[in-house]
Design a protein around this motif. Structure first.
Motif, PDB file in Angstrom:
ATOM      1  N   UNK A 125       5.207  43.026 154.170  1.00  0.00           N
ATOM      2  CA  UNK A 125       4.886  44.465 154.312  1.00  0.00           C
ATOM      3  C   UNK A 125       4.574  45.323 153.073  1.00  0.00           C
ATOM      4  N   UNK A 126       4.576  44.729 152.020  1.00  0.00           N
ATOM      5  CA  UNK A 126       4.360  45.321 150.783  1.00  0.00           C
ATOM      6  C   UNK A 126       2.737  45.390 150.776  1.00  0.00           C
ATOM      7  N   UNK A 127       2.093  44.073 151.100  1.00  0.00           N
ATOM      8  CA  UNK A 127       0.652  43.736 151.090  1.00  0.00           C
ATOM      9  C   UNK A 127       0.147  44.772 152.384  1.00  0.00           C
ATOM     10  N   UNK A 128       0.923  44.933 153.306  1.00  0.00           N
ATOM     11  CA  UNK A 128       0.122  45.731 154.418  1.00  0.00           C
ATOM     12  C   UNK A 128       0.184  47.217 153.773  1.00  0.00           C
ATOM     13  N   UNK A 129       1.039  47.504 153.178  1.00  0.00           N
ATOM     14  CA  UNK A 129       1.565  49.024 152.818  1.00  0.00           C
ATOM     15  C   UNK A 129       0.293  49.374 151.728  1.00  0.00           C
ATOM     16  N   UNK A 130      -0.147  48.172 150.973  1.00  0.00           N
ATOM     17  CA  UNK A 130      -1.183  48.763 149.847  1.00  0.00           C
ATOM     18  C   UNK A 130      -2.541  48.730 150.579  1.00  0.00           C
ATOM     19  N   UNK A 131      -2.661  47.911 151.605  1.00  0.00           N
ATOM     20  CA  UNK A 131      -3.904  47.787 152.307  1.00  0.00           C
ATOM     21  C   UNK A 131      -3.922  49.495 153.030  1.00  0.00           C
ATOM     22  N   UNK A 132      -2.918  49.692 153.725  1.00  0.00           N
ATOM     23  CA  UNK A 132      -2.704  51.092 154.380  1.00  0.00           C
ATOM     24  C   UNK A 132      -3.075  52.166 153.273  1.00  0.00           C
ATOM     25  N   UNK A 133      -2.359  52.030 152.090  1.00  0.00           N
ATOM     26  CA  UNK A 133      -2.694  52.991 151.015  1.00  0.00           C
ATOM     27  C   UNK A 133      -4.269  53.161 150.678  1.00  0.00           C
ATOM     28  N   UNK A 134      -4.827  51.786 150.705  1.00  0.00           N
ATOM     29  CA  UNK A 134      -6.313  51.730 150.319  1.00  0.00           C
ATOM     30  C   UNK A 134      -7.151  52.697 151.348  1.00  0.00           C
ATOM     31  N   UNK A 135      -6.739  52.491 152.429  1.00  0.00           N
ATOM     32  CA  UNK A 135      -7.477  53.377 153.734  1.00  0.00           C
ATOM     33  C   UNK A 135      -7.120  54.670 153.638  1.00  0.00           C
ATOM     34  N   UNK A 136      -5.878  54.991 153.397  1.00  0.00           N
ATOM     35  CA  UNK A 136      -5.334  56.401 153.186  1.00  0.00           C
ATOM     36  C   UNK A 136      -6.251  57.135 152.092  1.00  0.00           C
ATOM     37  N   UNK A 137      -6.328  56.505 150.898  1.00  0.00           N
ATOM     38  CA  UNK A 137      -6.909  57.105 149.667  1.00  0.00           C
ATOM     39  C   UNK A 137      -8.364  57.091 149.847  1.00  0.00           C
ATOM     40  N   UNK A 138      -9.051  56.243 150.607  1.00  0.00           N
ATOM     41  CA  UNK A 138     -10.497  56.182 150.842  1.00  0.00           C
ATOM     42  C   UNK A 138     -10.586  57.517 151.528  1.00  0.00           C
ATOM     43  N   UNK A 139     -10.072  57.637 152.687  1.00  0.00           N
ATOM     44  CA  UNK A 139      -9.932  58.832 153.700  1.00  0.00           C
ATOM     45  C   UNK A 139      -9.916  60.036 153.006  1.00  0.00           C
ATOM     46  N   UNK A 140      -8.972  60.301 152.070  1.00  0.00           N
ATOM     47  CA  UNK A 140      -8.922  61.663 151.384  1.00  0.00           C
ATOM     48  C   UNK A 140      -9.408  61.874 150.280  1.00  0.00           C
ATOM     49  N   UNK A 141     -10.338  60.759 150.037  1.00  0.00           N
ATOM     50  CA  UNK A 141     -11.205  60.711 148.838  1.00  0.00           C
ATOM     51  C   UNK A 141     -10.691  60.666 147.365  1.00  0.00           C
ATOM     52  N   UNK A 142      -9.179  60.288 147.359  1.00  0.00           N
ATOM     53  CA  UNK A 142      -8.536  60.277 145.905  1.00  0.00           C
ATOM     54  C   UNK A 142      -9.041  58.987 145.060  1.00  0.00           C
ATOM     55  N   UNK A 143      -9.706  58.356 145.771  1.00  0.00           N
ATOM     56  CA  UNK A 143     -10.059  57.066 144.817  1.00  0.00           C
ATOM     57  C   UNK A 143     -11.126  57.483 144.101  1.00  0.00           C
ATOM     58  N   UNK A 144     -12.229  58.124 144.723  1.00  0.00           N
ATOM     59  CA  UNK A 144     -13.490  58.535 144.070  1.00  0.00           C
ATOM     60  C   UNK A 144     -13.367  59.618 143.090  1.00  0.00           C
ATOM     61  N   UNK A 145     -12.243  60.345 143.375  1.00  0.00           N
ATOM     62  CA  UNK A 145     -12.044  61.648 142.304  1.00  0.00           C
ATOM     63  C   UNK A 145     -11.209  60.606 140.921  1.00  0.00           C
ATOM     64  N   UNK A 146     -10.322  59.834 141.197  1.00  0.00           N
ATOM     65  CA  UNK A 146      -9.840  59.160 140.077  1.00  0.00           C
ATOM     66  C   UNK A 146     -10.812  58.152 139.497  1.00  0.00           C
ATOM     67  N   UNK A 147     -11.584  57.611 140.059  1.00  0.00           N
ATOM     68  CA  UNK A 147     -12.719  56.888 139.459  1.00  0.00           C
ATOM     69  C   UNK A 147     -13.771  57.503 138.575  1.00  0.00           C
ATOM     70  N   UNK A 148     -13.708  58.831 138.552  1.00  0.00           N
ATOM     71  CA  UNK A 148     -14.631  59.555 137.714  1.00  0.00           C
ATOM     72  C   UNK A 148     -14.487  59.503 136.120  1.00  0.00           C
TER      73      UNK A 148
END
Ligand SMILES: Cc1cc2nc3c(=O)[nH]c(=O)nc-3n(C[C@H](O)[C@H](O)[C@H](O)COP(=O)(O)OP(=O)(O)OC[C@H]3O[C@@H](n4cnc5c(N)ncnc54)[C@H](O)[C@@H]3O)c2cc1C
Ligand code: FES
Ligand code: FES
Lengths: 165, 314
Positions: free
Chosen positions: A142-165
């Protein structure tokens, strides 16, 4: 003899007098009251004491506080923005990836370090990134699934691009 | 809790060497990433280790870590910029600062390309948390028989540069360890860099670790191979190093000599593996029995040779 050190914890600068033999984990917990950082084995095996130091996950039980001088430290207390949980934390709650919760701060921080540099991790990447953290309750799935879900959520909300800058 | 000590955090190698000499009589040790040292200095939480099987040898690192007399001073090397980093120092040479972290080795393109066995050894060390703090210098100075970057360093023919106020010397990696945790390093010496020869074309290397788990585990056996072919495609030279089958990392000169001048065929790799078995001295402990280790030496040597061969770009 105590040494005066400057530490930047969760974007707050501190000046502290610490004995050279004290671990970063002890200083965070007992001097700064940041008890979200847990202590388990004390010898690098379990990962519950993980913090990010300069963006990289490290075990704070085996880092001397005097050696953390001048580094930016992120603990679990700095992950949520006010009352708003970070997507990784939300995903952990949603997916049932938390049981007793003792490993959770370390798991979340290791996952955060991964997602900050890899927005689209494979299951292998996730398991590798979490391989220094032990969980006695969930069986990891479930931890692995949660991280996968989080990655999807972050991509959708654009958080990852923001932090990668 | 760690015992009391004072810490010195020099900004240059000269300062570090000076401090290391100055505090000798008071009791002093060098601190790199601390992933071995701080564990050893900590009082064991579980005071006694009960070997899970007969024959678990207390000298091999599977026993409880004994707390030595705690040092009065630690000299931290973390603030000395010249001690970390990977550089092509001279044509045909890659020099790695002793304070370079295991993660840096994993992420370096030149190391993966030119010193493949070292990159693979680094990949298999501990967990990401260990790799982010642990250094190559610490791994080698700690001198465990299974040290994951030490084994490939021996196979790749690395030299270790030791520095003290008395001067500088170079030691071939295979001559550095003299027993589990014991090396020829003098108390006032600092390992500054590890220098790898980069062979010409037609050279490949590989390192394989067999462990009971994928992360956070010490090798049952590990094997690293370096293979060079001549222009006709025959093996011109080979070097094979083994971990966890003797009190120190070892070379297997007989197996290497057998390969010289031969075809890089599976049959020859298998034969070299069999010869290597006669050159190792494993013991039984809770990670694996003596007989199992001997079997695995033969398998891992032949596989690492095949992988080294496969990595050669012609
Ligand atoms: C949970 C865990 C898992 C681990 N798993 C593995 C594993 O799978 N494989 C493996 O090989 N190791 C493993 N280790 C051991 C350790 O992480 C490595 O050996 C690491 O590379 C040590 O580096 P360090 O910088 O932390 O060394 P330190 O602990 O700082 O130093 C180790 C020793 O070397 C000396 N030293 C360090 N640098 C120098 C120098 N430049 N000059 C002179 N002396 C020096 C120190 O005085 C000390 O005696 C593990 C450790 C932990 C805690
Ligand atoms: S308490 Fe730090 S790794 Fe277990
Ligand atoms: S939830 Fe209990 S240890 Fe992971």
């Amino acid at each position: 003899m105590k040494k005066i050190i400057a530490l930047n914890v969760n974007e707050i600068p501190y000046e502290l007098a610490v004995e050279p033999n004290r671990s970063l984990a002890d200083v965070l917990r007992y001097d700064l009251g940041l008890t979200g950082t847990k202590k388990g084995c004390g010898i690098g095996d379990c990962g519950v004491c993980t913090v990010l130091m300069g963006g990289k996950p490290v075990f704070s039980c085996l880092v001397l506080a005097v050696e953390a001088q001048d580094h930016d430290i992120l603990t679990i207390e700095g992950v949520a923005k006010g009352p708003e949980l970070h997507p990784i934390q939300k995903a952990f709650v949603e997916k049932g990836a938390i049981q007793c919760g003792f490993c959770t701060p370390g798991m979340v921080l290791n996952a955060l370090a991964l997602l900050n540099k890899n927005a689209d991790p494979t299951e292998h990447d996730i398991r590798l990134a979490l391989s220094g953290s032990l969980c006695r309750c969930t069986g990891y799935q479930k931890i692995v699934e949660a991280v996968k879900t989080a990655a999807d959520m972050m991509k959708r909300s654009g958080i990852i691009e923001e932090e990668a800058e | 809790m760690l015992p009391q000590f004072d810490i010195i955090q020099p900004r240059s190698l000269d300062e570090a060497c000076e401090a290391l000499t100055k505090y000798q009589s008071a009791g002093v040790v060098v601190l790199a990433g601390g992933t071995d040292l701080l564990v050893d200095m900590r009082k064991p939480l579980i005071p006694e280790h009960l070997p899970r099987c007969k024959g678990c040898d207390p000298r091999t690192g599977t026993a409880p870590r004994k707390v030595n007399k705690p040092p009065s001073y630690l000299i931290a090397l973390s603030r000395i910029p010249e001690m970390s980093g990977i550089a092509v120092s001279e044509p045909g040479e890659i020099s790695i600062g002793a304070m370079t972290t295991i993660t840096d080795l994993c992420q370096s393109r030149i190391i993966r390309e030119k010193l493949t066995a070292l990159a693979q050894g680094a990949d298999n060390l501990g967990s990401p948390l260990v790799r982010n703090r642990g250094t190559i210098g610490g791994n080698i100075c700690n001198a465990r028989p299974a040290a994951d970057t030490f084994i490939p360093a021996v196979a790749l023919g690395a030299k270790l540069e030791l520095r003290s106020q008395r001067g500088l010397r170079l030691i071939p990696a295979q001559d550095f360890a003299v027993g589990p945790g014991k090396t020829v390093r003098e108390e006032d010496e600092i390992l500054t860099k590890i220098i790898f020869p980069v062979s010409a074309d037609r050279t490949g290397s590989s390192c394989i670790k067999l462990a009971n788990r994928k992360a956070l585990e010490i090798a049952v056996v590990s094997a690293a191979s370096l293979l060079t072919l001549d222009i006709k495609g025959k093996i011109s030279s080979a070097r094979i190093a083994l971990g966890a089958v003797a009190p120190t990392p070892i070379l297997t000169p007989k197996a290497a000599a057998f390969l010289s001048g031969k075809d890089p065929s599976d049959a020859n790799f298998l034969k070299a593996g069999e010869i290597a078995v006669s050159e190792c001295h494993p013991i039984s402990d809770h990670r694996g029995s003596l007989d199992y280790r001997r079997e695995m030496v033969s398998v891992l040597v032949s596989r690492s040779l095949a992988a080294a061969f496969a990595s050669i770009i012609v």
